[in-house]
Design an enzyme around this catalytic site. Structure first.
Site, PDB file in Angstrom:
ATOM      1  N   GLU A  34       0.811   2.805  -6.354  1.00 55.16           N
ATOM      2  CA  GLU A  34       1.224   2.747  -4.808  1.00 55.16           C
ATOM      3  C   GLU A  34       2.574   2.153  -4.487  1.00 55.16           C
ATOM      4  O   GLU A  34       3.138   1.462  -5.489  1.00 55.16           O
ATOM      5  CB  GLU A  34       0.121   2.024  -4.112  1.00 55.16           C
ATOM      6  CG  GLU A  34      -0.154   0.359  -4.544  1.00 55.16           C
ATOM      7  CD  GLU A  34      -0.066  -0.371  -3.363  1.00 55.16           C
ATOM      8  OE1 GLU A  34       0.979  -0.291  -2.520  1.00 55.16           O
ATOM      9  OE2 GLU A  34      -0.788  -1.217  -3.265  1.00 55.16           O
ATOM     10  N   VAL A 115      -3.139   1.996  -0.239  1.00 56.92           N
ATOM     11  CA  VAL A 115      -4.141   2.372  -1.200  1.00 56.92           C
ATOM     12  C   VAL A 115      -4.702   3.562  -0.359  1.00 56.92           C
ATOM     13  O   VAL A 115      -4.735   4.618  -1.285  1.00 56.92           O
ATOM     14  CB  VAL A 115      -5.182   1.287  -1.408  1.00 56.92           C
ATOM     15  CG1 VAL A 115      -6.441   1.828  -1.823  1.00 56.92           C
ATOM     16  CG2 VAL A 115      -4.673   0.099  -2.204  1.00 56.92           C
ATOM     17  N   ASP A 167      -8.374   1.137   3.858  1.00 52.75           N
ATOM     18  CA  ASP A 167      -8.583   1.423   2.222  1.00 52.75           C
ATOM     19  C   ASP A 167     -10.334   1.580   2.038  1.00 52.75           C
ATOM     20  O   ASP A 167     -10.542   2.463   1.070  1.00 52.75           O
ATOM     21  CB  ASP A 167      -8.197   0.218   1.431  1.00 52.75           C
ATOM     22  CG  ASP A 167      -6.723  -0.214   1.608  1.00 52.75           C
ATOM     23  OD1 ASP A 167      -5.987   0.908   2.025  1.00 52.75           O
ATOM     24  OD2 ASP A 167      -6.413  -0.971   1.026  1.00 52.75           O
ATOM     25  N   LYS A 184      -8.121  -8.438  -1.904  1.00 49.20           N
ATOM     26  CA  LYS A 184      -7.134  -9.426  -1.632  1.00 49.20           C
ATOM     27  C   LYS A 184      -7.816 -10.851  -1.072  1.00 49.20           C
ATOM     28  O   LYS A 184      -8.808 -10.579  -0.329  1.00 49.20           O
ATOM     29  CB  LYS A 184      -5.841  -9.041  -0.643  1.00 49.20           C
ATOM     30  CG  LYS A 184      -4.949  -8.242  -1.616  1.00 49.20           C
ATOM     31  CD  LYS A 184      -3.703  -7.920  -0.849  1.00 49.20           C
ATOM     32  CE  LYS A 184      -3.643  -6.957   0.108  1.00 49.20           C
ATOM     33  NZ  LYS A 184      -3.557  -5.696  -0.659  1.00 49.20           N
TER      34      LYS A 184
HETATM   35  N1  PSU Z   1      -1.566  -5.111  -3.411  1.00 42.05           N
HETATM   36  C1  PSU Z   1      -0.888  -5.824  -3.700  1.00 42.05           C
HETATM   37  N2  PSU Z   1       0.225  -6.080  -2.597  1.00 42.05           N
HETATM   38  C2  PSU Z   1      -0.130  -5.437  -1.484  1.00 42.05           C
HETATM   39  C3  PSU Z   1      -1.165  -4.468  -1.403  1.00 42.05           C
HETATM   40  C4  PSU Z   1      -1.781  -4.252  -2.571  1.00 42.05           C
HETATM   41  O1  PSU Z   1      -0.964  -6.768  -4.768  1.00 42.05           O
HETATM   42  O2  PSU Z   1       0.646  -5.633  -0.547  1.00 42.05           O
HETATM   43  C5  PSU Z   1      -1.139  -3.497  -0.086  1.00 42.05           C
HETATM   44  C6  PSU Z   1      -1.851  -2.106  -0.541  1.00 42.05           C
HETATM   45  O3  PSU Z   1      -0.950  -1.101  -0.236  1.00 42.05           O
HETATM   46  C7  PSU Z   1      -3.134  -2.073   0.415  1.00 42.05           C
HETATM   47  C8  PSU Z   1      -2.368  -2.886   1.620  1.00 42.05           C
HETATM   48  O4  PSU Z   1      -3.673  -0.926   0.740  1.00 42.05           O
HETATM   49  O5  PSU Z   1      -1.663  -3.840   1.030  1.00 42.05           O
HETATM   50  C9  PSU Z   1      -3.694  -3.396   2.657  1.00 42.05           C
HETATM   51  O6  PSU Z   1      -3.169  -3.574   4.054  1.00 42.05           O
HETATM   52  P1  PSU Z   1      -4.042  -3.426   5.150  1.00 42.05           P
HETATM   53  O7  PSU Z   1      -4.783  -4.758   4.846  1.00 42.05           O
HETATM   54  O8  PSU Z   1      -3.167  -3.603   6.364  1.00 42.05           O
HETATM   55  O9  PSU Z   1      -4.910  -2.386   5.090  1.00 42.05           O
END
Ligand code: PSU
Ligand code: MN
Length: 328
Positions: A34, A115, A167, A184
């Site tokens: 990604e 993702v 995601d 995360k």
């Molecule tokens: N993994 C990492 N750093 C990131 C991400 C994943 O180590 O920044 C990204 C991915 O693209 C994931 C996104 O889909 O963070 C999630 O964002 P949100 O919580 O706004 O959906």
């Protein structure tokens, strides 16, 4: 103008790199990577460095990397070296997920794919394995529980934000195996696991009974499933995809011990960052990048080292998985 009765679909927007086209046609292993972690997740030059290192790790394990991003109204699957460098340095790149993929394509210019958007593109071209750092999930307070529900956090009663990453929906509806170091750690991980279970997504860890904790190898949270090694993961992925249930899988691999953050240090940094985000009123798609950047400041860069190491390790394991799947 009449509306077309059928949409052309995502594949009509894809530009496939020749190397990826050839590998897919020959049934050779391919791993999708990604790009939101490049545009929004890590600072320059670490973002470019990690993107290159992830591609190299995929190649070293015998698979072809396909880094996915939005460029000038097209979905690029497989970026050439100069394009990757441009993506890592360009200002104002958007963040494209399922709800914003059309926005990013219509706007032109660059966007990192999250993702969800990366799964959509990978599936559209027939790539079954995808590596990222950590998936998005249920943010703390999404359902109205105290924001800093973490043991070290103070917490205040919150209004429900309903901030649940797309995601999770994508994992529920798109049959791709996503290799990560866990959701995360800024998220409510137990609620994220409940959500994935409800949406029919197998979640398992390789070589441990515990969910990897993203910045830390451990989380203290039991993994819903566990397999001893990559071969075991391949058997599960093959079986799940053969069932045709429609959902993807989440394959979790701990960050390498040499670069992890101690669990307590990670927890403290995360609690502080969440409290700061809350005080600053940060919401929506900006929240995850904001928290990652704040944690990097609070830990004096140690979180960036852990993030880099886990991304490269996930890419390596994803390539091993793709190789095992291609063998049978
Ligand atoms: N993994 C990492 N750093 C990131 C991400 C994943 O180590 O920044 C990204 C991915 O693209 C994931 C996104 O889909 O963070 C999630 O964002 P949100 O919580 O706004 O959906
Ligand atoms: Mn969100």
């Amino acid at each position: 103008m009449t509306l077309q009765p059928r949409s052309p679909g995502v594949a009509a927007f894809v530009d496939l790199a020749p190397e990826v086209t050839a590998a897919l046609a020959a049934g050779r292993p391919v791993v999708a990577l990604e790009s939101t972690l490049v545009t929004h997740g890590l600072p320059y030059p670490e973002n470019l460095d990690v993107a290159r290192a992830a591609e190299a790790a995929v190649r070293a394990a015998g698979a072809v990397p396909a880094t996915i991003a939005v460029r000038a109204g097209r979905v690029a699957v497989g970026l050439e070296a100069e394009a990757l460098a441009e993506l890592a340095t360009v200002r104002g790149a958007r963040k494209a997920s399922r709800p914003t993929l059309a926005v990013a394509l219509a706007a032109g210019g660059w966007a990192g794919t999250t993702v969800s958007a990366t799964m959509i593109a990978a599936h559209a071209v027939g790539i079954a394995v995808f590596a990222t750092g950590g998936i998005g999930g249920v943010h703390r307070g999404a359902f109205g529980s105290p924001v800093a529900a973490d043991p070290s956090g103070g917490g205040r009663p919150a209004t429900a934000t309903l901030d649940v990453s797309s995601d999770l929906e994508e994992l529920g509806r798109t049959p791709v195996a996503v290799v990560c170091a866990g959701p995360k750690a800024i998220l409510d991980v137990p609620l994220t696991l409940e959500y994935l279970e409800t949406r029919g997504v197998p979640v398992f860890a390789i070589g441990t009974d515990e969910m990897p904790g993203f910045y830390s190898s451990r989380s203290g949270i039991p993994a819903p499933g566990s397999v001893p090694d990559v071969e075991g993961a391949a058997t599960l992925v093959r079986t799940h995809l053969a069932l045709g249930l429609g959902s993807g899988l989440l394959v979790c691999v701990p960050v390498p011990a040499a670069d992890e953050l101690p669990l307590e240090a990670a927890r403290a940094a995360i609690a502080r960052a969440i409290a700061d985000a809350d005080a600053a009123g940060v919401r929506g798609p900006k929240l995850t990048p904001w928290l990652l950047a704040r944690i990097a400041e609070v830990t004096g860069g140690a979180s960036v080292r852990a993030n880099r190491a886990l991304i490269v390790n996930d890419a390596r394991v994803a390539a091993q998985l793709a190789v095992a799947l291609a063998r049978i």
